[in-house]
Design a protein around this motif. Structure first.
Motif, PDB file in Angstrom:
ATOM      1  N   ALA A 478      12.284 -30.937  92.684  1.00  0.00           N
ATOM      2  CA  ALA A 478      11.934 -32.051  91.741  1.00  0.00           C
ATOM      3  C   ALA A 478      12.459 -33.110  92.197  1.00  0.00           C
ATOM      4  O   ALA A 478      13.738 -33.119  92.721  1.00  0.00           O
ATOM      5  N   LYS A 479      11.936 -34.236  91.832  1.00  0.00           N
ATOM      6  CA  LYS A 479      12.473 -35.732  92.117  1.00  0.00           C
ATOM      7  C   LYS A 479      13.274 -36.301  91.077  1.00  0.00           C
ATOM      8  O   LYS A 479      12.736 -36.003  89.540  1.00  0.00           O
ATOM      9  N   PRO A 480      13.996 -37.282  91.055  1.00  0.00           N
ATOM     10  CA  PRO A 480      14.646 -37.859  90.048  1.00  0.00           C
ATOM     11  C   PRO A 480      13.909 -38.714  89.146  1.00  0.00           C
ATOM     12  O   PRO A 480      12.733 -39.361  89.823  1.00  0.00           O
ATOM     13  N   GLY A 481      13.839 -38.676  88.048  1.00  0.00           N
ATOM     14  CA  GLY A 481      12.884 -39.307  86.823  1.00  0.00           C
ATOM     15  C   GLY A 481      11.474 -38.600  86.833  1.00  0.00           C
ATOM     16  O   GLY A 481      10.726 -39.152  86.072  1.00  0.00           O
ATOM     17  N   GLN A 482      11.423 -37.337  87.268  1.00  0.00           N
ATOM     18  CA  GLN A 482      10.202 -36.755  87.153  1.00  0.00           C
ATOM     19  C   GLN A 482       9.997 -36.213  85.686  1.00  0.00           C
ATOM     20  O   GLN A 482      11.143 -35.495  85.241  1.00  0.00           O
ATOM     21  N   VAL A 483       9.149 -36.317  84.764  1.00  0.00           N
ATOM     22  CA  VAL A 483       8.973 -35.748  83.475  1.00  0.00           C
ATOM     23  C   VAL A 483       8.537 -34.213  83.825  1.00  0.00           C
ATOM     24  O   VAL A 483       7.350 -33.885  84.218  1.00  0.00           O
ATOM     25  N   ILE A 484       9.352 -33.254  83.247  1.00  0.00           N
ATOM     26  CA  ILE A 484       8.958 -31.929  83.314  1.00  0.00           C
ATOM     27  C   ILE A 484       8.596 -31.282  82.090  1.00  0.00           C
ATOM     28  O   ILE A 484       7.985 -30.042  81.954  1.00  0.00           O
ATOM     29  N   SER A 526      10.041 -37.140  76.105  1.00  0.00           N
ATOM     30  CA  SER A 526      10.011 -36.481  77.496  1.00  0.00           C
ATOM     31  C   SER A 526      10.974 -36.165  78.054  1.00  0.00           C
ATOM     32  O   SER A 526      12.095 -36.969  77.769  1.00  0.00           O
ATOM     33  N   ILE A 527      11.165 -34.919  78.485  1.00  0.00           N
ATOM     34  CA  ILE A 527      12.267 -34.680  79.473  1.00  0.00           C
ATOM     35  C   ILE A 527      12.206 -35.041  80.808  1.00  0.00           C
ATOM     36  O   ILE A 527      11.437 -34.560  81.371  1.00  0.00           O
ATOM     37  N   LEU A 528      13.121 -35.783  81.398  1.00  0.00           N
ATOM     38  CA  LEU A 528      13.221 -36.207  82.604  1.00  0.00           C
ATOM     39  C   LEU A 528      14.362 -35.627  83.379  1.00  0.00           C
ATOM     40  O   LEU A 528      15.294 -35.441  82.796  1.00  0.00           O
ATOM     41  N   THR A 529      14.221 -35.437  84.948  1.00  0.00           N
ATOM     42  CA  THR A 529      15.249 -35.135  85.522  1.00  0.00           C
ATOM     43  C   THR A 529      16.035 -36.434  86.080  1.00  0.00           C
ATOM     44  O   THR A 529      15.546 -37.579  86.208  1.00  0.00           O
TER      45      THR A 529
END
Length: 768
Positions: A478-484, A526-529
């Motif tokens: 996963a990349k930073p700011g990605q919605v999971i 939204s949950i983000l990395t």
């Protein structure tokens, strides 16, 4: 010589002689006769046989030397002949209707020699008809209908009589028709037998059925003719020629004020002399002050008008009504419109009767509201009823405790005030239905009921919570700011107390370095990395506390924890596996399959060890002694050299051809021929090809006389030429980063997925 042939015939009572033919023979005389037809009357009833005719040959001299013979239909039974005179008689009474003629044969022979004097000849005896059959109507008696009010001369039916007598002879079969019964209403054509109406405007309501007798007489109707008769039953069918009429012009009807709305309160009927659809009726209320209170419908079976109540009656407000009711035919015949109009009107007066009525509530139903969590005894609302009668008696209220919900409320018997009897929870039951009854104190038997609905109003007493249990997954790449994951919440309270949700992370905790939350301001979040790359081997589960609050007064909040799992994903984001033990099954094998394979390997090793142990415990020489000879049959108990045969084939030479030593001989076999040493220069060992080396070894093994006389297995670890794909080792790679594109590794299959992911991540970091 001239000969004459004559025939005597008898017709009725007439006798005569006819000369038939003159025969002139020039060379040889030839006798012959020609017969005509004979006739005999049917139905002869005399005591003596009926004379038919006479046969005579001109060779008959009257001396009895000629004998006449008769053969054919009826010969000897019906017809007899005098063999001497030739006279023919009929011995039985004949019926022309059964048989019209008879064919016979006659011959004249010499009585002495029995030789024919004349050739055999054929003649016919016809049965002559007499009038012995009366006309008959084969289809009678008849049943027929004709519409009433028909024009004079309207055809009703054609009758036909048949006569069995001969229609070609006399008038025996000539029939004439006449009417014996049914005048003056009907007539019949004497020749055709067509029956017609003889009067104008025959009315079915005056007379419906007629019986007409028709006679058929032969001999053209003359005296002495025979006759037959038949009966024709004629029925007049109905037409709409009679308008409906009410027996009275004024009617009066009593209806109590307690009559229920929709109930039938009376009947009325207009008479119509017609039948069937011609008497169908429709009733309507054309005017009157009760047209809005009463309605009328038509009973199709009885053709009555059914009066029904549309609105409740109240004796205290109106004591009588007047209605004008019309009854009209629905199927009109315009030929008789001059007999109309085909409708009638009557007046109906309705008297309303006074009845002691139960109390009447001011509303047909009530809807009340009360807040949840309200204290016991809180006022919900009030119902009101009063006595509609003139006496205006006092009213007592009570609740029908027919259901469990009726026990949650109380009512004041005098005022009708409803109060709570328990504390309500809107989320448990948002609505209650109860029934309130009211009765007069003077007459408790008269009770009326009214439904009351109680709506429980909401209070913000439930905090929001997650709508469901979320299974949140984050990919290792996963990349930073990605919605999971996108989450939403729910609240047991209604929309007025929590329609707007607010999402945030728990502020009491330190900043989460792995994940963050973004409120989408549409009741979702939204949950983000927050960082790059997650590893299952380092940590496979993360926990993220989320705080949710509603917009009620006062606002309520709750905290929920999301469980986030780290999983291995494909390049397109599809989850491949989320378990650490999945590394063992990268080639497509599950954990159970790996355990089964390991178990099989252990069992095989145990079998091999046991086999080796047994072999060592009873080792016998491979070649039996020369003294032990059993008829030149040599028994070998060993299939090969086994594990101890280390001298026969040196595997090290196959591993490295350059290290090949001089040929070694097996120690378990005594060679019979001295081996010839082979010398290979060192330069040839360095340049020899492994495949060529194996071929040489194979040839030596085939030609070596020292090998034992049994099969043996030689294993060569030669894998062939180098792979076209080249080496994937990084030992010879440059130390600096290359611009090579490693995306092609993803096309090599599942065995290279991990390598493709590693090079893909390195390339991604390098680009970043």
């Amino acid at each position: 010589t001239h000969h004459s042939l004559v025939i005597f015939y008898h017709v009725g009572s007439l006798c005569g002689v006819q000369k038939i033919k003159n025969l002139q023979v020039h060379h040889r005389p030839k006798r012959g006769w020609v017969w005509n037809q004979f006739f005999v009357l049917e139905e002869h009833m005399g005591p003596d046989p009926q004379y038919v005719g006479k046969l005579h040959s001109n060779s008959d001299k009257g001396d009895g030397s000629v004998k006449y013979i008769l053969t054919g239909e009826g010969a000897g039974t019906i017809f007899i002949i005098d063999d001497t005179t030739g006279d023919i008689h009929s011995t039985k009474s004949l019926d022309r209707e059964q048989k019209t003629h008879y064919v016979l044969h006659a011959q004249a022979i010499d009585r002495r020699t029995n030789k024919p004097l004349e050739p055999e000849s054929e003649f016919i005896i016809k049965v002559q008809d007499i009038n012995d059959n009366a006309p008959k109507f084969t289809d009678g008696p008849y049943i027929v209908t004709v519409p009433e009010m028909s024009e004079m001369g309207t055809s009703v039916l054609q009758v036909t009589a048949t006569d069995a007598d001969d229609p070609t002879y006399g008038n025996s079969a000539r029939v004439v028709y006449s009417i014996l019964q049914g005048q003056p209403y009907f007539s019949v054509d004497p020749k055709t037998g067509v029956i017609r109406t003889a009067l104008h405007n025959m009315d079915r309501e005056a007379r419906e059925h007629y019986s007409v007798v028709i006679q058929a007489k032969d001999m053209a109707g003359q005296v002495g003719g025979l006759s037959g008769s038949t009966t024709v039953n004629i029925t007049l069918t109905d037409v709409n020629d009679n308008p409906p009429r009410f027996p009275q012009k004024h009617y009066q009807l009593y209806v109590p004020e307690s009559a229920q709305v929709g109930s039938d309160v009376g009947k009325i009927k207009a008479n119509d002399a017609d039948t069937g659809s011609n008497a169908d009726m429709k009733y309507t209320i054309i005017n009157g002050d009760g047209s809005g209170v009463f309605s009328i419908s038509t009973d199709k079976e009885t053709r009555e008008g059914i009066l029904s109540l549309k609105k409740p009656l109240n004796y205290e407000k109106k004591k009588s009504y007047t209605l004008n009711i019309e009854g009209a035919n629905t199927h009109l015949d315009f030929r008789f419109s001059h007999l109309g109009p085909f409708k009638d009107v009557t007046m109906l007066k309705i008297i309303v009767g006074d009845v002691d009525e139960p109390p009447l509530f001011t509303m047909p139903s009530y809807v009340m509201e009360v807040y949840e969590n309200a204290k016991i005894g809180t006022t919900v609302g009030t119902v009101t009823a009063q006595d509609p009668d003139t006496a205006n008696s006092l009213v007592r209220y009570f609740i029908d405790h027919n259901t469990e919900q009726d026990r949650y409320f109380t009512i004041d018997a005098s005022t009708g005030t409803i109060k709570t009897a328990k504390i309500f929870d809107r989320e448990e039951t948002p609505w209650y239905n109860i029934t309130v009854a009211a009765s007069e104190i003077d007459n408790p038997g008269l009770v009326s009921h009214v439904p009351v609905g109680v709506r429980i109003l909401d209070v913000n007493d439930n905090p929001p919570e997650l709508a469901r249990e979320y299974d949140v997954v984050v990919c290792e790449n996963a990349k930073p700011g990605q919605v999971i994951q996108t989450i939403t919440a729910t609240d047991k309270d209604n929309s007025a107390n929590g329609a707007r949700f607010h999402f945030s992370l728990d502020e009491g905790l330190s900043l989460n370095p792995n994940f963050t939350l973004r409120d989408n301001e549409d009741n979702t979040a939204s949950i983000l990395t927050r960082r790059r790359r997650y590893s299952r081997t380092t940590q496979d589960i993360y926990y993220l506390p989320v705080l949710i609050s509603d917009g009620g007064v006062p606002p309520l909040s709750s905290s929920s924890t999301l469980t986030i799992r780290v999983c291995a994903c494909e390049r397109d984001g599809r989850v491949r596996t989320c378990h650490a033990e999945a590394f063992l099954s990268s080639a497509g094998l599950s954990t159970g399959a790996l355990i089964a394979i390991l178990l099989c390997v252990v069992i095989l090793l145990a079998i091999v060890v046991l086999f080796i142990t047994l072999r060592r415990s009873k080792k016998e020489p491979l070649i039996i002694s020369e003294e032990d000879v059993r008829e030149n049959v040599v028994t070998y108990d060993d299939e090969g050299g086994g594990e101890e045969d280390t001298e026969a084939f040196d595997i090290t030479a196959l591993r490295n051809p350059s290290a090949a030593e001089e040929l070694k001989y097996r120690r378990d076999v005594r060679p019979e021929v001295k081996p010839v040493p082979r010398h290979h220069p060192s330069s040839s060992l360095d340049s020899i090809d492994v495949q060529e080396f194996i071929k040489q070894r194979l040839a030596e093994a085939d030609l070596d006389p020292s090998v034992p006389p049994y099969d043996s297995l030689q294993t060569y670890a030669y894998e062939g030429h180098r792979s076209e794909a080249g080496s994937i080792s990084s030992l010879d790679s440059a130390t600096t980063h290359s611009d090579q594109d490693y995306n092609y590794l993803g096309d090599w299959g599942p065995e290279f997925k991990k390598l493709a992911e590693l090079y893909g991540e390195i390339e991604s970091e390098r680009t970043t």
